[in-house]
Design an enzyme around this catalytic site. Structure first.
Site, mmCIF file in Angstrom:
data_model
loop_
_atom_site.group_PDB
_atom_site.id
_atom_site.type_symbol
_atom_site.label_atom_id
_atom_site.label_comp_id
_atom_site.label_asym_id
_atom_site.label_seq_id
_atom_site.Cartn_x
_atom_site.Cartn_y
_atom_site.Cartn_z
ATOM 1 N N LYS A 13 0.474 -1.456 -0.541
ATOM 2 C CA LYS A 13 0.229 0.223 0.282
ATOM 3 C C LYS A 13 0.630 1.521 0.193
ATOM 4 O O LYS A 13 0.764 2.357 -0.823
ATOM 5 C CB LYS A 13 -0.602 0.298 1.168
ATOM 6 C CG LYS A 13 -2.272 -0.987 1.502
ATOM 7 C CD LYS A 13 -3.092 -1.127 1.908
ATOM 8 C CE LYS A 13 -1.652 -1.147 3.886
ATOM 9 N NZ LYS A 13 -1.711 -2.344 4.359
ATOM 10 N N ARG A 88 -9.025 1.015 9.387
ATOM 11 C CA ARG A 88 -8.620 -0.388 10.176
ATOM 12 C C ARG A 88 -9.792 -1.554 10.611
ATOM 13 O O ARG A 88 -9.440 -2.350 11.308
ATOM 14 C CB ARG A 88 -7.466 -0.472 11.614
ATOM 15 C CG ARG A 88 -6.076 -0.435 11.128
ATOM 16 C CD ARG A 88 -5.644 -1.247 10.091
ATOM 17 N NE ARG A 88 -3.848 -1.782 10.498
ATOM 18 C CZ ARG A 88 -3.043 -1.313 10.204
ATOM 19 N NH1 ARG A 88 -2.811 0.083 9.690
ATOM 20 N NH2 ARG A 88 -2.123 -1.848 10.587
ATOM 21 N N ARG A 127 11.245 -7.017 5.719
ATOM 22 C CA ARG A 127 11.344 -5.368 4.622
ATOM 23 C C ARG A 127 12.322 -4.661 5.693
ATOM 24 O O ARG A 127 12.175 -5.360 6.182
ATOM 25 C CB ARG A 127 9.947 -5.369 5.499
ATOM 26 C CG ARG A 127 9.171 -3.910 4.838
ATOM 27 C CD ARG A 127 8.091 -3.661 4.412
ATOM 28 N NE ARG A 127 7.749 -3.573 6.296
ATOM 29 C CZ ARG A 127 6.060 -2.952 5.910
ATOM 30 N NH1 ARG A 127 5.722 -2.855 5.220
ATOM 31 N NH2 ARG A 127 5.568 -2.968 7.344
ATOM 32 N N ARG A 154 12.040 -2.863 11.428
ATOM 33 C CA ARG A 154 10.481 -2.230 12.649
ATOM 34 C C ARG A 154 10.572 -3.062 13.201
ATOM 35 O O ARG A 154 10.217 -4.621 13.022
ATOM 36 C CB ARG A 154 9.092 -2.073 11.473
ATOM 37 C CG ARG A 154 9.230 -0.847 10.980
ATOM 38 C CD ARG A 154 7.898 -1.028 9.915
ATOM 39 N NE ARG A 154 6.561 -1.363 10.974
ATOM 40 C CZ ARG A 154 5.363 -1.075 10.377
ATOM 41 N NH1 ARG A 154 5.575 -0.630 9.345
ATOM 42 N NH2 ARG A 154 4.506 -1.416 10.470
ATOM 43 N N ARG A 165 -0.262 -9.035 13.202
ATOM 44 C CA ARG A 165 -0.956 -8.017 13.011
ATOM 45 C C ARG A 165 -1.920 -8.731 11.528
ATOM 46 O O ARG A 165 -3.080 -8.011 10.787
ATOM 47 C CB ARG A 165 0.226 -7.771 12.182
ATOM 48 C CG ARG A 165 1.075 -6.965 12.667
ATOM 49 C CD ARG A 165 2.416 -6.232 12.474
ATOM 50 N NE ARG A 165 1.520 -5.387 11.875
ATOM 51 C CZ ARG A 165 2.976 -5.254 10.742
ATOM 52 N NH1 ARG A 165 3.786 -6.433 10.317
ATOM 53 N NH2 ARG A 165 2.783 -3.746 10.114
HETATM 54 P P1 AMP Z 1 1.066 -0.067 9.626
HETATM 55 O O1 AMP Z 1 1.808 0.441 9.495
HETATM 56 O O2 AMP Z 1 0.069 1.016 8.806
HETATM 57 O O3 AMP Z 1 1.446 -1.429 9.735
HETATM 58 O O4 AMP Z 1 0.225 0.000 11.336
HETATM 59 C C1 AMP Z 1 1.562 -0.424 12.519
HETATM 60 C C2 AMP Z 1 0.743 0.344 13.688
HETATM 61 O O5 AMP Z 1 0.252 0.884 14.107
HETATM 62 C C3 AMP Z 1 -0.350 -1.323 13.758
HETATM 63 O O6 AMP Z 1 0.206 -2.662 13.912
HETATM 64 C C4 AMP Z 1 -1.561 -0.943 14.866
HETATM 65 O O7 AMP Z 1 -0.970 -1.020 16.349
HETATM 66 C C5 AMP Z 1 -0.882 1.066 14.092
HETATM 67 N N1 AMP Z 1 -1.928 1.520 13.332
HETATM 68 C C6 AMP Z 1 -1.682 1.938 12.140
HETATM 69 N N2 AMP Z 1 -3.000 2.494 11.807
HETATM 70 C C7 AMP Z 1 -3.505 2.052 12.743
HETATM 71 C C8 AMP Z 1 -5.505 2.468 13.034
HETATM 72 N N3 AMP Z 1 -6.110 2.962 12.086
HETATM 73 N N4 AMP Z 1 -5.799 1.753 14.527
HETATM 74 C C9 AMP Z 1 -5.398 1.189 15.280
HETATM 75 N N5 AMP Z 1 -3.841 1.155 14.220
HETATM 76 C C10 AMP Z 1 -3.058 1.431 14.193
#
Ligand code: AMP
Length: 208
Positions: A13, A88, A127, A154, A165
């Site tokens: 994405k 989400r 990654r 990360r 996740r």
């Molecule tokens: P991402 O980089 O989008 O994979 O997000 C990393 C982490 O941030 C996720 O595993 C969640 O813990 C938190 N996170 C990101 N976006 C959201 C969201 N819209 N709602 C809740 N937690 C989020």
């Protein structure tokens, strides 16, 4: 153009968002990036969000929704945005709809970047992410090609957190595919192909 990106973590994405930003001048709003910046700055939000993120769980809706609301109201988001990692879950999607309606705006598309779970596990575990700008690349790239920052893995891309996740995605986020199909704005692209091929389809779908 106002777009929501859907797809499992690691589906690509962020990569597709970056290309859309370059071509269409949209603002890229990644809640993951905003939350990681808050954690790094050790703000109140960052301190509250960190334990959820480390565990691969969703951060509570109220914290994330406020962050997105503020970002959507900023001047640079008025010409169009790409939301990446938000919504989400269904509660976030419903809130987004009502916030946009209050601003007399709406979504043009919900773009699903579709990739099989087994491909995701391999992609996420190899990654690497730039500590400074969030750029992602496969393992082996040590210096960020975009800003020269340090690439690292990360914490939540480590094997023990990846499965959590993906489970969270399946149970909480995947239902949004039907939500946006019901709103007649769902567009789907096969994300298990080279980046430029995926982007060619993305562009065709969004500009059709
Ligand atoms: P991402 O980089 O989008 O994979 O997000 C990393 C982490 O941030 C996720 O595993 C969640 O813990 C938190 N996170 C990101 N976006 C959201 C969201 N819209 N709602 C809740 N937690 C989020």
């Amino acid at each position: 153009m106002n777009i929501v990106l859907l797809g499992a973590p690691g589906a690509g994405k962020g990569t597709q968002a970056q290309k859309l930003v370059e071509e269409f001048g949209l603002v890229h709003i990644s809640t993951g990036d905003l939350l990681r910046a808050a954690v790094k700055a050790q703000s109140k939000l960052g301190l509250e969000a960190k334990s959820y993120m480390d565990a691969g769980k969703l951060v509570p809706d109220a914290l994330v929704i406020n962050l997105v609301k503020e970002r959507l109201m900023a001047d640079d988001a008025q010409a169009g945005f790409i939301l990446d990692g938000f919504p989400r879950n269904t509660a976030q999607a419903v809130t987004l709809d009502s916030e946009l309606a209050a601003m007399e705006r709406d979504l043009d598309a919900a773009l699903l970047v579709d990739v099989k779970p087994e491909v995701i596990v391999t992609r996420l575990s190899s990654r690497r992410t730039c500590r400074s700008c969030g750029y992602t690349a496969p393992a082996g790239v040590d210096v960020c090609p975009r800003c020269g920052g340090e690439m690292h893995q990360r914490d939540d891309d480590k094997p023990e957190t990846i499965q959590r996740r993906l489970d969270v995605y399946q149970t909480q986020t995947a239902p949004l595919i039907e939500y946006y199909r019901g709103h007649s704005i769902l567009k789907e692209v096969d994300g298990d192909r080279p980046v430029d091929e995926v982007y060619a389809d993305v562009k065709a779908l969004l500009t059709a």
